[in-house]
Design a protein around this motif. Structure first.
Motif, PDB file in Angstrom:
ATOM      1  N   ALA A  87       0.761  -1.382   0.080  1.00 56.77           N
ATOM      2  CA  ALA A  87      -0.068  -0.019  -0.004  1.00 56.77           C
ATOM      3  C   ALA A  87       0.789   1.152   0.020  1.00 56.77           C
ATOM      4  O   ALA A  87       0.544   2.464  -0.729  1.00 56.77           O
ATOM      5  CB  ALA A  87      -0.974   0.211   1.148  1.00 56.77           C
ATOM      6  N   LYS A 103       2.127   1.911  -3.562  1.00 57.61           N
ATOM      7  CA  LYS A 103       1.213   2.198  -4.335  1.00 57.61           C
ATOM      8  C   LYS A 103       0.887   3.802  -4.152  1.00 57.61           C
ATOM      9  O   LYS A 103       0.856   4.597  -5.191  1.00 57.61           O
ATOM     10  CB  LYS A 103      -0.011   1.509  -4.179  1.00 57.61           C
ATOM     11  N   ASP A 104       0.937   4.249  -2.862  1.00 61.67           N
ATOM     12  CA  ASP A 104       0.773   5.635  -2.505  1.00 61.67           C
ATOM     13  C   ASP A 104       1.995   6.557  -3.015  1.00 61.67           C
ATOM     14  O   ASP A 104       1.941   7.835  -3.352  1.00 61.67           O
ATOM     15  CB  ASP A 104       0.615   5.582  -0.775  1.00 61.67           C
ATOM     16  N   PRO A 123       6.515   0.257  -8.091  1.00 63.60           N
ATOM     17  CA  PRO A 123       6.065  -1.139  -7.780  1.00 63.60           C
ATOM     18  C   PRO A 123       6.756  -1.398  -6.460  1.00 63.60           C
ATOM     19  O   PRO A 123       7.455  -0.810  -5.879  1.00 63.60           O
ATOM     20  CB  PRO A 123       6.841  -1.843  -8.953  1.00 63.60           C
TER      21      PRO A 123
END
Length: 205
Positions: free
Chosen positions: A164, A167-168, A172
């Motif tokens: 997470a 992603k933030d 990758p």
């Protein structure tokens, strides 16, 4: 209450790194640099956030970082929680620039209100327990995110699930080798479950 005095970033080129950080964020004694040739690739499992008071300040800080040589990972954008974007410094460290404010209330500046270190944990519950046992106090905790109460500490601290957090940041989640980070605090010397090193407070840049 636990105190994080500063963070130390390990870089391959001290001169280039110092020039970048002085031009981009000017964090003073909250940031230390030291040279390393430790191998690292991909996502290093953390990012640092500089928190500003208003959107105009976010844009000013973000633009200064890009002008100093940072790579844009996520352009500054408006969201439900405020405004923010992410860049990667020449040394590879990921920085998020953000504010919870929705509107500007004054002229733009490059004032930084807070610095926050977020570590991407493989097992958030296990890492939370580890840090609580070392004296940290949980402020907010829900699912894959933990925010610790740091009082007047110069640097805030939290945990986020690794995938997470990547992603933030706009990268990758895969990565290997050194984190190239040491956390300088009054908690003593130890290594956390994800391999992040904590060291005593440093007195010089």
């Amino acid at each position: 209450m636990a105190n994080i005095d500063s963070v130390t970033l390990e870089v391959t080129d001290l001169s280039t790194a110092r020039s970048f950080y002085d031009a981009a964020f000017d964090l003073g004694d909250r940031l230390h640099l030291r040279e390393t040739d430790a191998p690292t690739s991909g996502f290093r499992g953390f990012h640092l956030s500089v928190i500003a008071s208003q959107p105009a300040d976010v844009h000013a800080l973000f633009d200064a970082a890009v002008d100093a040589g940072a790579t844009v990972l996520k352009p500054v954008a408006k969201s439900m929680w405020g405004h923010g974007g992410a860049v990667q410094a020449p040394d590879g460290t990921i920085w998020k620039v953000a504010t919870s404010a929705k509107k500007d209330t004054g002229p733009a500046s490059r004032q930084i209100d807070e610095i926050v270190l977020l570590i991407g944990a493989t097992d958030v519950s296990a890492s939370k327990k580890f840090y609580v046992e070392r004296g940290l106090t949980v402020g907010k905790s829900f699912g894959s995110y933990v925010d610790f109460k740091m009082g007047s500490s110069p640097i805030g601290f939290g945990l986020y699930k690794r995938a997470a957090l990547a992603k933030d940041a706009g990268v990758p989640p895969e990565g290997t080798g050194s984190h190239r980070l040491a956390v300088n605090s009054d908690l003593g010397e130890f290594t956390d479950p994800d391999g992040f090193a904590w060291e005593p407070v440093r007195v010089s840049r």
